[in-house]
Design an enzyme around this catalytic site. Structure first.
Site, PDB file in Angstrom:
ATOM      1  N   ARG A   1      -9.504   7.451   4.045  1.00  0.00           N
ATOM      2  CA  ARG A   1      -9.037   6.146   3.304  1.00  0.00           C
ATOM      3  C   ARG A   1      -8.832   6.531   1.676  1.00  0.00           C
ATOM      4  NH1 ARG A   1     -13.594   2.044   4.410  1.00  0.00           N
ATOM      5  NH2 ARG A   1     -12.816   0.929   2.852  1.00  0.00           N
TER       6      ARG A   1
ATOM      7  N   ARG B   1     -21.914  -0.845   1.175  1.00  0.00           N
ATOM      8  CA  ARG B   1     -21.436  -2.450   1.368  1.00  0.00           C
ATOM      9  C   ARG B   1     -21.680  -3.135   2.526  1.00  0.00           C
ATOM     10  NH1 ARG B   1     -15.247  -3.295   0.812  1.00  0.00           N
ATOM     11  NH2 ARG B   1     -15.259  -1.683   2.292  1.00  0.00           N
TER      12      ARG B   1
ATOM     13  N   ARG C   1       0.825  -1.230   0.019  1.00  0.00           N
ATOM     14  CA  ARG C   1      -0.050  -0.243   0.106  1.00  0.00           C
ATOM     15  C   ARG C   1       0.990   1.307   0.070  1.00  0.00           C
ATOM     16  NH1 ARG C   1      -5.082  -2.131   1.895  1.00  0.00           N
ATOM     17  NH2 ARG C   1      -6.692  -0.299   2.014  1.00  0.00           N
TER      18      ARG C   1
HETATM   19  P1  AP5 Z   1      -8.898  -2.952   3.240  1.00  0.00           P
HETATM   20  O1  AP5 Z   1      -9.702  -4.248   3.936  1.00  0.00           O
HETATM   21  O2  AP5 Z   1      -7.882  -3.561   2.204  1.00  0.00           O
HETATM   22  O3  AP5 Z   1      -9.871  -1.929   2.714  1.00  0.00           O
HETATM   23  P2  AP5 Z   1      -9.686  -0.810   1.413  1.00  0.00           P
HETATM   24  O4  AP5 Z   1      -8.309  -0.991   0.665  1.00  0.00           O
HETATM   25  O5  AP5 Z   1     -10.135   0.304   1.931  1.00  0.00           O
HETATM   26  O6  AP5 Z   1     -10.491  -1.727   0.407  1.00  0.00           O
HETATM   27  P3  AP5 Z   1     -11.936  -2.120   0.587  1.00  0.00           P
HETATM   28  O7  AP5 Z   1     -11.979  -3.552   1.083  1.00  0.00           O
HETATM   29  O8  AP5 Z   1     -12.739  -1.164   1.072  1.00  0.00           O
HETATM   30  O9  AP5 Z   1     -12.539  -2.098  -0.925  1.00  0.00           O
HETATM   31  P4  AP5 Z   1     -12.290  -3.175  -2.217  1.00  0.00           P
HETATM   32  O10 AP5 Z   1     -11.555  -2.949  -3.211  1.00  0.00           O
HETATM   33  O11 AP5 Z   1     -11.960  -4.606  -1.189  1.00  0.00           O
HETATM   34  O12 AP5 Z   1     -13.832  -3.553  -2.694  1.00  0.00           O
HETATM   35  P5  AP5 Z   1     -14.947  -4.573  -2.452  1.00  0.00           P
HETATM   36  O13 AP5 Z   1     -14.593  -5.644  -3.255  1.00  0.00           O
HETATM   37  O14 AP5 Z   1     -15.384  -4.891  -1.127  1.00  0.00           O
HETATM   38  O15 AP5 Z   1      -8.200  -2.039   4.269  1.00  0.00           O
HETATM   39  C1  AP5 Z   1      -8.972  -1.537   5.490  1.00  0.00           C
HETATM   40  C2  AP5 Z   1      -7.775  -0.988   6.476  1.00  0.00           C
HETATM   41  O16 AP5 Z   1      -6.910  -1.944   6.636  1.00  0.00           O
HETATM   42  C3  AP5 Z   1      -7.056   0.314   5.737  1.00  0.00           C
HETATM   43  O17 AP5 Z   1      -7.786   1.387   5.886  1.00  0.00           O
HETATM   44  C4  AP5 Z   1      -5.768   0.326   6.638  1.00  0.00           C
HETATM   45  O18 AP5 Z   1      -5.985   0.790   7.816  1.00  0.00           O
HETATM   46  C5  AP5 Z   1      -5.651  -1.287   7.135  1.00  0.00           C
HETATM   47  N1  AP5 Z   1      -4.700  -1.872   6.021  1.00  0.00           N
HETATM   48  C6  AP5 Z   1      -5.003  -2.976   5.093  1.00  0.00           C
HETATM   49  N2  AP5 Z   1      -4.083  -3.255   4.550  1.00  0.00           N
HETATM   50  C7  AP5 Z   1      -2.965  -2.296   4.774  1.00  0.00           C
HETATM   51  C8  AP5 Z   1      -1.506  -2.162   4.510  1.00  0.00           C
HETATM   52  N3  AP5 Z   1      -0.861  -3.089   3.542  1.00  0.00           N
HETATM   53  N4  AP5 Z   1      -0.748  -1.471   5.183  1.00  0.00           N
HETATM   54  C9  AP5 Z   1      -1.242  -0.713   6.096  1.00  0.00           C
HETATM   55  N5  AP5 Z   1      -2.368  -0.679   6.377  1.00  0.00           N
HETATM   56  C10 AP5 Z   1      -3.469  -1.551   5.804  1.00  0.00           C
HETATM   57  O19 AP5 Z   1     -16.235  -3.715  -3.113  1.00  0.00           O
HETATM   58  C11 AP5 Z   1     -16.677  -2.577  -2.365  1.00  0.00           C
HETATM   59  C12 AP5 Z   1     -18.298  -2.607  -2.836  1.00  0.00           C
HETATM   60  O20 AP5 Z   1     -18.395  -2.298  -4.067  1.00  0.00           O
HETATM   61  C13 AP5 Z   1     -19.086  -3.597  -2.478  1.00  0.00           C
HETATM   62  O21 AP5 Z   1     -20.171  -3.531  -2.002  1.00  0.00           O
HETATM   63  C14 AP5 Z   1     -19.155  -4.342  -3.770  1.00  0.00           C
HETATM   64  O22 AP5 Z   1     -20.345  -5.164  -3.637  1.00  0.00           O
HETATM   65  C15 AP5 Z   1     -19.471  -3.595  -4.566  1.00  0.00           C
HETATM   66  N6  AP5 Z   1     -18.641  -3.693  -5.936  1.00  0.00           N
HETATM   67  C16 AP5 Z   1     -17.388  -4.400  -6.217  1.00  0.00           C
HETATM   68  N7  AP5 Z   1     -17.313  -4.645  -7.647  1.00  0.00           N
HETATM   69  C17 AP5 Z   1     -18.461  -3.878  -8.430  1.00  0.00           C
HETATM   70  C18 AP5 Z   1     -18.712  -3.812  -9.563  1.00  0.00           C
HETATM   71  N8  AP5 Z   1     -18.051  -4.138 -10.619  1.00  0.00           N
HETATM   72  N9  AP5 Z   1     -19.777  -2.893  -9.750  1.00  0.00           N
HETATM   73  C19 AP5 Z   1     -20.771  -2.384  -8.866  1.00  0.00           C
HETATM   74  N10 AP5 Z   1     -20.351  -2.564  -7.615  1.00  0.00           N
HETATM   75  C20 AP5 Z   1     -19.128  -3.365  -7.202  1.00  0.00           C
HETATM   76 MG    MG Z   2     -11.394  -5.245   0.439  1.00  0.00          MG
END
Ligand code: AP5
Ligand code: MG
Ligand code: ZN
Length: 205
Positions: A163, A122, A88
């Site tokens: 974020r 979500r 990240r």
């Molecule tokens: P993390 O859990 O990784 O969250 P994020 O990066 O903020 O990403 P998300 O999980 O929110 O999004 P996603 O891309 O997975 O989307 P999703 O598929 O669920 O990290 C959380 C926290 O942990 C960070 O803020 C940090 O504090 C810490 N952290 C984690 N890794 C770290 C690291 N390496 N270093 C330091 N800190 C770290 O989809 C989202 C929504 O959209 C869902 O509702 C889904 O149904 C919908 N959706 C998905 N695809 C589509 C589509 N094609 N069309 C329409 N809707 C869709």
């Molecule tokens: Mg995720």
């Protein structure tokens, strides 16, 4: 196959990772999921991680890098893995380069204006599946495992904005980092989930 899924919060990393891991039979390694499991079990790592995650900030590198190093050392990761949410920042990417040779980096791109709605709508299941309220038709249980759906603690508007800003400052530079390494594959994430999946699979061929 050693793959990284890159993309802003809400881009669909977790959604695609779950499907890709099944298709290619490789472990899905999500640092976010690992932290959330630690928070649930109230481990020392979970207590530290929570204070950052609740604010939308990155958990310190020394904690995160160590967790990933240990996870990638496990036997099931030897044939390949799918990293979701790691690296990240550039430091994490450099540390990863020291221990493993990533083959492809899939950057899922979605217009920034759409991400907030995706994330605040979500609902997630403990099995790792994500849904969006717009498509749940009032259902409150997971279609895959029957588990009860809930909203992540960091999926509120204030935290999501932080974020997104952290992503732009610290994570987006990785796009250039992996482009220079010749590993970057850009995917249009603004299509239906199945179409995005198909595009990724085609580009991995
Ligand atoms: P993390 O859990 O990784 O969250 P994020 O990066 O903020 O990403 P998300 O999980 O929110 O999004 P996603 O891309 O997975 O989307 P999703 O598929 O669920 O990290 C959380 C926290 O942990 C960070 O803020 C940090 O504090 C810490 N952290 C984690 N890794 C770290 C690291 N390496 N270093 C330091 N800190 C770290 O989809 C989202 C929504 O959209 C869902 O509702 C889904 O149904 C919908 N959706 C998905 N695809 C589509 C589509 N094609 N069309 C329409 N809707 C869709
Ligand atoms: Mg995720
Ligand atoms: Zn489930």
């Amino acid at each position: 196959m050693k793959i990284i899924l890159l993309g802003a919060p809400g881009a669909g990393k977790g959604t695609q990772a779950k499907r890709l891991a099944e298709k290619y039979d490789i472990p899905h390694v999500s640092t976010g999921d690992i932290f959330r499991a630690n928070i649930k079990n109230q481990t020392p790592i979970g207590i530290v991680a929570k204070s950052y995650i609740d604010k939308g900030q990155l958990v310190p590198d020394e904690v995160t890098v160590e967790i990933v190093k240990q996870r990638l050392n496990e036997p099931d990761c030897q044939k390949g893995y799918l990293l979701d949410g790691f690296p990240r920042n550039v430091y994490q990417a450099e540390e990863l380069d020291k221990i493993s040779n990533v083959e492809k980096v899939i950057d899922i791109e979605v217009d920034f204006t759409k991400l907030l709605k995706r994330i605040t709508g979500r609902r997630v299941c403990a099995c790792g599946e994500s849904y969006h309220v717009d498509f749940l038709e009032g259902k409150t249980e997971c279609a895959r495992c029957g588990g009860k759906l809930y909203q992540r603690a960091d999926d509120n508007e204030a935290t999501v904005n932080e974020r997104l800003s952290v992503y732009q400052k610290q994570t987006a530079p990785l796009i250039d980092y992996y482009k220079k390494a010749g590993k970057l594959v850009v995917i249009d994430g603004d299509k239906a989930i199945d179409e995005v999946f198909e595009e990724i699979v085609n580009k991995l061929k």
